[in-house]
Design an enzyme around this catalytic site. Structure first.
Site, PDB file in Angstrom:
ATOM      1  N   LYS A 173     -51.894 -36.415 -67.528  1.00  0.00           N
ATOM      2  CA  LYS A 173     -50.931 -37.500 -67.323  1.00  0.00           C
ATOM      3  C   LYS A 173     -50.870 -38.329 -68.589  1.00  0.00           C
ATOM      4  O   LYS A 173     -51.794 -39.092 -68.898  1.00  0.00           O
ATOM      5  CB  LYS A 173     -51.356 -38.417 -66.159  1.00  0.00           C
ATOM      6  CG  LYS A 173     -50.237 -39.398 -65.814  1.00  0.00           C
ATOM      7  CD  LYS A 173     -50.728 -40.691 -65.205  1.00  0.00           C
ATOM      8  CE  LYS A 173     -50.966 -41.791 -66.200  1.00  0.00           C
ATOM      9  NZ  LYS A 173     -49.783 -42.284 -66.918  1.00  0.00           N
ATOM     10  N   GLU A 248     -63.009 -42.783 -73.264  1.00  0.00           N
ATOM     11  CA  GLU A 248     -62.809 -43.251 -74.648  1.00  0.00           C
ATOM     12  C   GLU A 248     -62.052 -44.562 -74.542  1.00  0.00           C
ATOM     13  O   GLU A 248     -60.841 -44.567 -74.281  1.00  0.00           O
ATOM     14  CB  GLU A 248     -61.966 -42.231 -75.432  1.00  0.00           C
ATOM     15  CG  GLU A 248     -62.632 -40.896 -75.639  1.00  0.00           C
ATOM     16  CD  GLU A 248     -63.769 -40.934 -76.642  1.00  0.00           C
ATOM     17  OE1 GLU A 248     -63.894 -41.923 -77.388  1.00  0.00           O
ATOM     18  OE2 GLU A 248     -64.552 -39.974 -76.657  1.00  0.00           O
ATOM     19  N   CYS A 282     -57.523 -47.812 -81.736  1.00  0.00           N
ATOM     20  CA  CYS A 282     -58.790 -48.194 -81.098  1.00  0.00           C
ATOM     21  C   CYS A 282     -59.846 -48.547 -82.139  1.00  0.00           C
ATOM     22  O   CYS A 282     -60.675 -49.413 -81.917  1.00  0.00           O
ATOM     23  CB  CYS A 282     -59.275 -47.064 -80.202  1.00  0.00           C
ATOM     24  SG  CYS A 282     -59.475 -45.499 -81.085  1.00  0.00           S
ATOM     25  N   GLU A 383     -60.030 -57.350 -77.973  1.00  0.00           N
ATOM     26  CA  GLU A 383     -59.249 -56.332 -78.690  1.00  0.00           C
ATOM     27  C   GLU A 383     -57.780 -56.771 -78.662  1.00  0.00           C
ATOM     28  O   GLU A 383     -57.099 -56.662 -77.649  1.00  0.00           O
ATOM     29  CB  GLU A 383     -59.401 -54.980 -77.990  1.00  0.00           C
ATOM     30  CG  GLU A 383     -58.710 -53.858 -78.732  1.00  0.00           C
ATOM     31  CD  GLU A 383     -58.718 -52.545 -77.949  1.00  0.00           C
ATOM     32  OE1 GLU A 383     -58.441 -52.568 -76.745  1.00  0.00           O
ATOM     33  OE2 GLU A 383     -58.974 -51.496 -78.575  1.00  0.00           O
TER      34      GLU A 383
HETATM   35  N1  LIG Z   1     -61.691 -44.738 -77.884  1.00  0.00           N
HETATM   36  C1  LIG Z   1     -60.617 -44.087 -78.272  1.00  0.00           C
HETATM   37  O1  LIG Z   1     -60.703 -43.031 -78.884  1.00  0.00           O
HETATM   38  C2  LIG Z   1     -59.247 -44.635 -77.979  1.00  0.00           C
HETATM   39  C3  LIG Z   1     -58.136 -43.991 -78.513  1.00  0.00           C
HETATM   40  C4  LIG Z   1     -56.862 -44.496 -78.259  1.00  0.00           C
HETATM   41  C5  LIG Z   1     -56.721 -45.650 -77.482  1.00  0.00           C
HETATM   42  N2  LIG Z   1     -57.816 -46.254 -76.971  1.00  0.00           N
HETATM   43  C6  LIG Z   1     -57.667 -47.500 -76.212  1.00  0.00           C
HETATM   44  O2  LIG Z   1     -56.525 -47.435 -75.364  1.00  0.00           O
HETATM   45  C7  LIG Z   1     -56.024 -48.751 -75.130  1.00  0.00           C
HETATM   46  C8  LIG Z   1     -54.535 -48.770 -75.310  1.00  0.00           C
HETATM   47  O3  LIG Z   1     -53.914 -47.835 -74.514  1.00  0.00           O
HETATM   48  P1  LIG Z   1     -53.140 -48.191 -73.162  1.00  0.00           P
HETATM   49  O4  LIG Z   1     -52.602 -49.579 -73.222  1.00  0.00           O
HETATM   50  O5  LIG Z   1     -52.236 -47.062 -72.882  1.00  0.00           O
HETATM   51  O6  LIG Z   1     -54.338 -48.191 -72.122  1.00  0.00           O
HETATM   52  P2  LIG Z   1     -54.261 -48.282 -70.543  1.00  0.00           P
HETATM   53  O7  LIG Z   1     -55.660 -48.329 -70.049  1.00  0.00           O
HETATM   54  O8  LIG Z   1     -53.321 -49.347 -70.102  1.00  0.00           O
HETATM   55  O9  LIG Z   1     -53.542 -46.913 -70.119  1.00  0.00           O
HETATM   56  C9  LIG Z   1     -54.067 -45.667 -70.505  1.00  0.00           C
HETATM   57  C10 LIG Z   1     -53.629 -44.623 -69.501  1.00  0.00           C
HETATM   58  O10 LIG Z   1     -54.215 -44.932 -68.243  1.00  0.00           O
HETATM   59  C11 LIG Z   1     -53.226 -44.896 -67.237  1.00  0.00           C
HETATM   60  N3  LIG Z   1     -53.627 -45.780 -66.132  1.00  0.00           N
HETATM   61  C12 LIG Z   1     -53.324 -47.084 -65.956  1.00  0.00           C
HETATM   62  N4  LIG Z   1     -53.869 -47.535 -64.791  1.00  0.00           N
HETATM   63  C13 LIG Z   1     -54.531 -46.491 -64.244  1.00  0.00           C
HETATM   64  C14 LIG Z   1     -55.313 -46.325 -63.048  1.00  0.00           C
HETATM   65  N5  LIG Z   1     -55.520 -47.309 -62.183  1.00  0.00           N
HETATM   66  N6  LIG Z   1     -55.858 -45.115 -62.810  1.00  0.00           N
HETATM   67  C15 LIG Z   1     -55.697 -44.095 -63.680  1.00  0.00           C
HETATM   68  N7  LIG Z   1     -54.959 -44.184 -64.801  1.00  0.00           N
HETATM   69  C16 LIG Z   1     -54.397 -45.368 -65.103  1.00  0.00           C
HETATM   70  C17 LIG Z   1     -51.955 -45.307 -67.962  1.00  0.00           C
HETATM   71  O11 LIG Z   1     -50.818 -44.931 -67.232  1.00  0.00           O
HETATM   72  C18 LIG Z   1     -52.114 -44.560 -69.272  1.00  0.00           C
HETATM   73  O12 LIG Z   1     -51.730 -43.227 -69.128  1.00  0.00           O
HETATM   74  C19 LIG Z   1     -56.748 -49.632 -76.106  1.00  0.00           C
HETATM   75  O13 LIG Z   1     -57.751 -50.341 -75.444  1.00  0.00           O
HETATM   76  C20 LIG Z   1     -57.345 -48.643 -77.104  1.00  0.00           C
HETATM   77  O14 LIG Z   1     -58.473 -49.118 -77.790  1.00  0.00           O
HETATM   78  C21 LIG Z   1     -59.066 -45.776 -77.198  1.00  0.00           C
HETATM   79  C1  LIG Z   2     -59.033 -42.222 -82.149  1.00  0.00           C
HETATM   80  N1  LIG Z   2     -57.902 -42.611 -83.033  1.00  0.00           N
HETATM   81  C2  LIG Z   2     -58.441 -43.309 -84.184  1.00  0.00           C
HETATM   82  C3  LIG Z   2     -57.218 -41.408 -83.466  1.00  0.00           C
HETATM   83  C4  LIG Z   2     -56.924 -43.378 -82.322  1.00  0.00           C
HETATM   84  C5  LIG Z   2     -57.389 -44.595 -81.716  1.00  0.00           C
HETATM   85  O1  LIG Z   2     -56.580 -45.355 -81.205  1.00  0.00           O
END
Ligand SMILES: NC(=O)c1ccc[n+]([C@@H]2O[C@H](COP(=O)([O-])OP(=O)(O)OC[C@H]3O[C@@H](n4cnc5c(N)ncnc54)[C@H](O)[C@@H]3O)[C@@H](O)[C@H]2O)c1
Ligand SMILES: C[N+](C)(C)CC=O
Length: 487
Positions: A173, A248, A282, A383
């Protein structure tokens, strides 16, 4: 209209619901996609379950699975430009950044394709006479994979490639606001001949599709990339059948700059740390921790260069920074900086939306440097996920490390110094999954990626990225079976 891919067929939502996908640069509708819900998630999980329990994918020679994954990589390379443009339309990032992403993504598929047949198990030296003991790795089963909007296809590739290499079936998803490159890569996986039911794509919101994937007892593993609060909800839902869990999550990543660092390199990399993809990374180095005596010249040089960053369309070659992803996210970043100002931070540059008339239809925010920051401020602890860097100071090595570790996060961090012994002492104490010495924001398929503390559980990429998708089985054989007469 873009549809979902379930059991080898492209399907619309049974509800008939659709969702418009918006270009964050100008708010144009760039595509309309099917909006699935729990029902489609259940269909897809059932297809993946059937393909895992009764299909052949898990039992193919690993080398054959590897060949298919290589084919997917070749198709990504063939369609690199189309994918890069689609990613930029959907996320607003520059096409140049998206091209780099596409090369990384093809590399991820190639890395796990190569790895698929490299693990033939392990012979254990059995402590029991007349016996053999060995360990084999097997796929976990049906994997639910949930991805965020900031690196839509890159984060998807980190999950798809190892899951397939290990012989799992899966339901993905993507983020509901950036699904387009995921749809395209599922078309490519179909073209590559991955068998029906092995890879399934369900589009829709987190609260419906994501929640179903997390809670459904037919899913054996959930791999999630996204925010901490969502991660906590998924962790709770996944407890229903004690799923394997990979998280992650976010980061608030410090960059320590010692006064003996190469000045120009450190200023340049402090910008690379935070302004790619408008800080929506991230691992963005959003917390600059500078040695006290370097502070003034460093901030002055940084501000001079930040003023020159060109904002605009990701399709314009002169653009260095695109918009934020959405109106809601722009509001979040505006409030984040306003809160910082109330807490005593000083805006050295930026700190507002641009007034350029050409940018008014997009979700733009100026690259921002906040000084006079202290560790207790929300701008330092939270963040922000925007083009905002905070500056703190330190006077001793111990203080630098203490500040860097003062966070609920532990994703990544950097140290700039020409004293390598000092760098090694610092990184040994930094509680983060990745640390860079004299560099920022680097990742590649060969090295594991993940967080300490609340930045996550598990590691993607590298050897561990494959192991996340494997169960470990110990097989013991008695070579001289006979009664023991114990009872
Ligand atoms: N650690 C890493 O490698 C990494 C990489 C990229 C992004 N991120 C993190 O992602 C965040 C930004 O992304 P975002 O705003 O899309 O995050 P988010 O948590 O809002 O959403 C991520 C995904 O989770 C889904 N989701 C939302 N509610 C849910 C639920 N109750 N159950 C299951 N799935 C659900 C969303 O539809 C989306 O597909 C930031 O905090 C960023 O640091 C981390
Ligand atoms: C993991 N990285 C750095 C590719 C994307 C983070 O948001």
């Amino acid at each position: 209209m873009k549809a979902m891919f379930i059991n080898g067929e492209w399907v619309k939502a049974s509800s008939g619901d659709t969702r418009d996908i918006i270009n964050p640069y100008n708010q144009d509708v760039i595509a309309t996609v099917a909006e699935g819900n729990e029902k489609e998630a259940q269909f897809a999980i059932a297809a993946a379950r059937e393909a895992f329990d009764h299909g052949q994918w898990a039992h193919w020679p690993a080398r054959e699975r590897g060949k298919k994954i290589h084919s997917v990589a070749a198709l990504i390379e063939r369609d690199r430009e189309e994918l890069a443009e689609l990613e930029s339309l959907d996320t607003g990032k520059t096409v140049e950044e998206s091209r780099v992403d596409m090369d990384d993504i093809a590399g991820v598929f190639r890395y796990f394709a190569e790895m698929a047949d490299k693990d033939g198990g392990e012979i254990i030296d059995s402590p029991i006479s007349n016996s053999t003991s060995r360990v084999v790795h097997e796929p976990v089963g049906v994997c639910g994979q949930i991805t965020p909007w900031n690196y839509p296809l890159l984060q998807a590739s980190w999950k798809l490639a190892p899951a397939l290499a290990a012989g799992n079936t899966l339901v993905m998803k993507p983020s509901e606001i950036t699904p387009l490159t995921s749809v395209k890569v599922f078309e490519l996986m179909e073209e590559a001949g991955i068998p029906a039911g092995v890879v399934n794509l369900v589009l829709g919101s987190g609260g419906s599709v994501g929640a179903e994937l997390s809670a459904n007892d037919d899913v054996d593993l959930i791999s999630f990339t996204g925010g901490i609060e969502t991660g906590k909800r998924i962790m709770q839902a996944a407890s229903s059948n004690v799923k394997n869990l990979a998280l992650e999550l976010g980061g608030k990543n410090p960059t320590i700059v010692f006064a003996d660092a190469d000045f120009d390199t450190a200023v340049d990399q402090a910008m690379n740390a935070v302004f790619f993809h408008a800080g929506q990374i991230c691992s963005a180095g959003t917390r600059l921790i500078v040695e006290e005596r370097l502070h003034d010249p460093f901030v002055s040089a940084l501000v001079d260069r930040v003023k020159d960053i060109t904002l605009g369309s990701g399709f314009n070659e002169s653009t260095q920074m695109g918009p934020l992803i959405s109106k809601e996210h722009l509001t979040k970043v505006v409030n984040y900086v306003e809160n910082g100002k109330k807490e005593g931070a000083t805006v050295a540059v930026g700190g507002e939306k641009p007034d350029d008339p050409e940018l008014q239809n997009g979700f733009f925010y100026l690259p921002t440097v906040l000084t006079n920051c202290t560790t207790d401020m929300s701008v330092v602890q939270d963040e922000g996920f925007g083009p905002v860097i905070t500056v703190e100071t330190f006077s001793t090595e111990e203080e630098a490390v203490r500040l860097a570790n003062d966070s609920i996060y532990g994703l990544a961090g950097g140290v700039f110094t020409n004293d390598i012994a000092k760098a090694e002492r610092c990184v040994a104490k930094m509680r983060m999954g990745t640390v860079w010495i004299n560099d920022v924001n680097l990742y590649f398929p060969q090295a594991p990626w993940g967080g300490y503390k609340q930045s996550g559980i598990g590691r993607e990429l590298g050897k561990t990225g494959l192991e996340e998708y494997q169960e470990t089985k110990h097989i013991f054989q008695n070579l001289k079976p006979e009664p023991t007469h114990w009872f």
